[in-house]
Structure formats: structure tokens, C-alpha cells
Design a protein around this motif. Structure first.
Motif, mmCIF file in Angstrom:
data_model
loop_
_atom_site.group_PDB
_atom_site.id
_atom_site.type_symbol
_atom_site.label_atom_id
_atom_site.label_comp_id
_atom_site.label_asym_id
_atom_site.label_seq_id
_atom_site.Cartn_x
_atom_site.Cartn_y
_atom_site.Cartn_z
ATOM 1 N N SER A 164 0.988 -1.547 -0.409
ATOM 2 C CA SER A 164 -0.387 0.235 -0.029
ATOM 3 C C SER A 164 0.995 1.605 0.077
ATOM 4 O O SER A 164 0.093 2.420 -0.454
ATOM 5 C CB SER A 164 -0.853 -0.147 1.463
ATOM 6 N N ASP A 165 2.187 0.815 0.746
ATOM 7 C CA ASP A 165 3.445 2.322 0.268
ATOM 8 C C ASP A 165 3.078 3.117 -1.336
ATOM 9 O O ASP A 165 3.332 3.355 -1.133
ATOM 10 C CB ASP A 165 4.316 1.671 1.191
ATOM 11 N N ALA A 166 3.249 2.056 -1.846
ATOM 12 C CA ALA A 166 3.683 2.780 -3.488
ATOM 13 C C ALA A 166 2.223 2.786 -4.400
ATOM 14 O O ALA A 166 2.383 3.905 -5.152
ATOM 15 C CB ALA A 166 4.260 0.962 -3.917
ATOM 16 N N GLY A 167 1.206 2.687 -3.782
ATOM 17 C CA GLY A 167 -0.187 3.453 -3.605
ATOM 18 C C GLY A 167 -0.363 4.468 -3.445
ATOM 19 O O GLY A 167 -0.378 5.286 -3.745
ATOM 20 N N ARG A 209 1.932 6.741 -3.009
ATOM 21 C CA ARG A 209 2.350 7.465 -3.147
ATOM 22 C C ARG A 209 2.309 7.556 -4.468
ATOM 23 O O ARG A 209 2.460 9.106 -4.817
ATOM 24 C CB ARG A 209 4.384 6.997 -3.184
ATOM 25 N N ALA A 210 1.457 6.392 -4.858
ATOM 26 C CA ALA A 210 1.237 7.161 -6.335
ATOM 27 C C ALA A 210 0.010 7.990 -6.346
ATOM 28 O O ALA A 210 0.230 9.140 -6.967
ATOM 29 C CB ALA A 210 -0.042 5.687 -7.104
ATOM 30 N N VAL A 211 -0.507 8.394 -5.773
ATOM 31 C CA VAL A 211 -1.617 9.156 -5.061
ATOM 32 C C VAL A 211 -1.583 10.692 -4.402
ATOM 33 O O VAL A 211 -1.531 10.952 -5.648
ATOM 34 C CB VAL A 211 -2.083 9.102 -3.771
ATOM 35 N N TYR A 212 -0.435 10.718 -4.025
ATOM 36 C CA TYR A 212 0.277 11.586 -3.990
ATOM 37 C C TYR A 212 1.184 13.078 -5.414
ATOM 38 O O TYR A 212 1.135 13.278 -5.583
ATOM 39 C CB TYR A 212 1.754 12.007 -3.059
ATOM 40 N N ALA A 230 4.008 13.804 1.580
ATOM 41 C CA ALA A 230 4.561 15.361 1.838
ATOM 42 C C ALA A 230 5.306 16.603 1.308
ATOM 43 O O ALA A 230 5.726 17.273 1.140
ATOM 44 C CB ALA A 230 3.226 15.645 3.202
ATOM 45 N N ASP A 231 5.947 16.331 2.157
ATOM 46 C CA ASP A 231 7.465 16.779 2.270
ATOM 47 C C ASP A 231 8.086 16.538 0.820
ATOM 48 O O ASP A 231 8.749 17.836 0.088
ATOM 49 C CB ASP A 231 8.437 16.335 3.491
ATOM 50 N N MET A 232 7.540 15.547 0.439
ATOM 51 C CA MET A 232 8.819 14.540 -1.014
ATOM 52 C C MET A 232 8.020 15.908 -2.022
ATOM 53 O O MET A 232 8.728 16.730 -2.848
ATOM 54 C CB MET A 232 7.788 13.304 -1.713
ATOM 55 N N PHE A 233 6.566 15.685 -2.051
ATOM 56 C CA PHE A 233 6.360 16.642 -3.032
ATOM 57 C C PHE A 233 6.121 18.306 -2.923
ATOM 58 O O PHE A 233 4.601 18.973 -3.216
ATOM 59 C CB PHE A 233 4.892 15.823 -3.393
ATOM 60 N N GLY A 234 6.559 17.798 -1.784
ATOM 61 C CA GLY A 234 5.963 20.127 -1.784
ATOM 62 C C GLY A 234 5.008 20.687 -0.948
ATOM 63 O O GLY A 234 4.613 21.605 -1.000
ATOM 64 N N ALA A 235 3.842 19.427 -0.234
ATOM 65 C CA ALA A 235 2.752 19.811 0.406
ATOM 66 C C ALA A 235 2.930 20.635 1.917
ATOM 67 O O ALA A 235 3.529 20.179 2.252
ATOM 68 C CB ALA A 235 1.683 18.663 0.579
ATOM 69 N N TYR A 265 -3.416 5.071 -13.290
ATOM 70 C CA TYR A 265 -2.497 3.377 -14.029
ATOM 71 C C TYR A 265 -1.542 4.469 -15.010
ATOM 72 O O TYR A 265 -0.641 3.280 -15.414
ATOM 73 C CB TYR A 265 -3.806 3.150 -14.277
ATOM 74 N N LYS A 266 -2.078 5.553 -14.875
ATOM 75 C CA LYS A 266 -0.957 5.890 -16.588
ATOM 76 C C LYS A 266 1.000 6.210 -15.249
ATOM 77 O O LYS A 266 1.447 5.963 -16.358
ATOM 78 C CB LYS A 266 -1.501 7.226 -16.130
ATOM 79 N N ILE A 267 0.417 6.178 -13.982
ATOM 80 C CA ILE A 267 1.864 6.693 -12.933
ATOM 81 C C ILE A 267 2.245 4.858 -12.724
ATOM 82 O O ILE A 267 3.759 4.704 -11.932
ATOM 83 C CB ILE A 267 1.881 7.387 -12.604
#
Length: 312
Positions: free
Chosen positions: A83-86, A88-91, A115-120, A235-237
Motif C-alpha cells: 500500500s506504500d507504493a499506492g 505514493r502514487a496518489v501523491y 507530503a514533504d517529498m512533493f512540496g505540500a 494507472y498512468k504512473i
């Protein structure tokens, strides 16, 4: 010197865990606490072939079993490497710099890390002392900058947010174009689920894992569940192969033998009742849990650090 992106440079992650605890119970990881019985383990191994090692996995048979299990359509789910990868995919799909993400805490640490990784900007909503979640506080924080709300249910407190409150949050969030992610990692220890609402709301995503009740933490199987449009965007990513062929075969075995999962959940729930009784006898305050762990408060005459050292 080659520098990473500024957002990555200022992130902090804990050092690798080099401890070896294969001969100890690792209760803080909420893994399966008993090994599979020898006959079950041997059957799982015998279901694998040499071909499964050399070939990229054929995942559609596993998808079909999940669809039958959850009574969903193929367009509503996406397998992920845990679920970790899932998450991350949402972010990665929806979160940009300057967005706000409301996260209930305590929670899975990667919600905040991503959140930190994607600047939120992470808006933290802590559970109250009785381990209930202040839904009114969450509703008050939702605004046009809010892109994602994260709630685990059951939570990392062992408590649950009632369905009516989750529906209210999702409805308000929908007005602002805000996604609501419900992490149902501990679903099997609690009968409630929001899956039946994924086609009703255009902003609801649910994550599930095979790491807890299924006891397959090592092979990394997660599921993203949502409406057709959201799953098509996620699905695209996706990775070329969402999970390994070996993971799909072992996951399929357990879906064909759900009695193994049910028995383990039953054992855990019985074990919690034993703990409730014993804690009460020695004067500890224990909080009822809908997950596979229990929170308790030690007696005032005991030093918590001494108990921790004793348990280690």
C-alpha cells in the motif's frame, strides 16, 4: 557536486534498521505474530514453479480473484507494490507544491514523508486523549488549498471513525475538489469499510494491504480502490509490473484459502480479549482496539522505560 531537488535535500528519513530480530516478536511492526503452519507453508511453496521465477508475472488471474473477493469491477482497482507504493502514487498523481494535505496523527509515517517529498503543506490533526478523531476540526480545516485528506480506519490508535463521519468529510471535501484517502490496512479486524461508496463519490480512494491480516508483509501487495476515472489516472504512473509474479501467486493462494486469514484474525481478536483482562488485573488502563494491536496506559508506579526495556 550534484545536488538533489531542494525538496528532497531538506527531507529527513531514519537510518536503515540493521538490527536482527528474526528470533524475537516484532510487535511494533504490526506484522503477523505467528508463522504459517508447516502444511500451509509447504502448499504455498508447492504452488510456485520454476517458470514463476524466470517469467514476468501474469497478473490478471490475481486481479480476477481480488474482484470476486471485493465484489468490484476491474476499472475500480489497481495493484501496487504494498500500500506504500499506492499511497505514493496518489501523491505523485495529485499533489503539487503549495497544496495542503490534512493528515490524522498518529498515522503511517509515509503520509507525512510524501507530503514533504512533493512540496505540500501538512496540516496535522491529532487524535484526542480518548483516541477519538475530532471530525469537526477536520471539516474546519478544509479549504480551496486542500488537495488531500488522509484518515486511517481503523487508525493507528486502534480506534475507528464512524461511517457517517467519513461520509460527511468526503461530501464536504468533494465541494472543494479535495481527495479523501481512507487507509483500510487493518480492515479485517473491523467489519466496516468505505468500499461500497467508491462509485458514489468522485474523490474517494481506499488503500488495502496484504501485510496485516493476510500476513504477507514481505512480498508487498497493496490495492488502490476508487472510481473509474481516478484509477485510470493512477494507472498512468504505475510500475510496468504492479507486483511480482511470485507475490501474485502467493496472494492468489490465500484468496483461495481465506479460512487461513479468518482464523488468524479470530486468534488476534481472542488474544486482545486476554490482554484486556490481564491488563485490568494488574491495574493498567487499556483502550479497546479494532486493529491488531492494543494501546494501554501503565500504572502510575511503573516507569514506562523500564517496561520497554523488559519487553525488549
Amino acid at each position: 557536486m550534484v545536488e538533489p531537488k531542494p525538496l528532497i535535500k531538506k527531507m529527513w528519513r531514519p537510518d536503515p534498521d540493521d538490527s536482527s530480530r528474526s528470533n524475537s516478536f516484532r510487535f511494533e511492526r504490526n506484522e503477523r505474530t505467528t508463522l504459517f503452519k508447516d502444511d500451509v507453508f509447504n502448499e504455498i511453496i508447492s504452488s510456485l514453479s520454476s517458470y514463476d521465477l524466470v517469467a514476468y508475472g501474469e497478473l490478471e488471474p490475481f486481479y480476477d480473484k481480488i474482484l470476486n473477493w471485493l465484489d468490484l469491477k476491474r476499472e475500480n482497482i489497481l495493484l501496487t507494490s504494498g500500500s506504500d507504493a499506492g499511497i505514493r502514487a496518489v501523491y505523485e498523481t495529485y499533489i503539487s507544491e503549495k497544496n495542503e494535505v490534512i493528515i490524522s496523527l498518529p498515522n503511517y509515517a509515509m503520509f507525512s514523508a510524501y507530503a514533504d517529498m512533493f512540496g505540500a503543506k501538512a496540516i496535522q490533526i491529532y487524535y484526542d486523549k480518548d483516541l477519538s478523531l475530532n471530525v469537526k476540526e477536520i471539516l474546519k480545516k478544509i479549504n480551496k488549498k486542500t488537495k488531500l485528506i488522509v484518515i486511517s480506519n481503523p487508525g493507528h490508535t486502534g480506534t475507528i471513525v464512524p461511517e457517517k463521519d467519513l461520509i460527511q468529510i468526503t461530501k464536504v471535501a468533494e465541494k472543494f475538489g479535495t481527495i479523501v484517502l481512507i487507509d483500510e490496512a487493518y480492515h479485517h479486524f473491523y467489519s466496516g469499510t468505505m468500499i461500497k461508496f467508491v462509485s458514489e463519490f468522485n474523490n474517494l480512494i481506499i488503500t488495502r494491504t496484504f501485510s496485516k491480516a493476510f500476513g504477507l508483509a514481505s512480498i508487498r501487495i497493496g490495492i488502490l480502490i476508487g472510481n473509474k476515472k481516478m484509477i485510470s489516472e493512477l494507472y498512468k504512473i504505475k510500475l510496468v509490473h504492479e507486483v511480482t509474479g511470485l507475490a501474485a501467486k502467493i496472494g492468489s493462494y490465500l484468496l483461495d484459502h481465506l479460512a487461513i486469514v479468518d482464523r488468524y484474525v479470530e486468534d488476534v481478536n481472542l488474544g486482545k480479549e486476554v490482554l484486556y483482562s490481564r491488563f485490568k488485573k494488574i491495574g493498567f488502563e487499556v483502550l479497546k482496539s479494532e486493529a491488531n494491536f492494543v494501546f494501554f496506559q501503565v500504572h502510575s508506579i511503573m516507569e514506562p522505560l523500564q517496561l520497554k526495556n523488559y519487553l525488549e
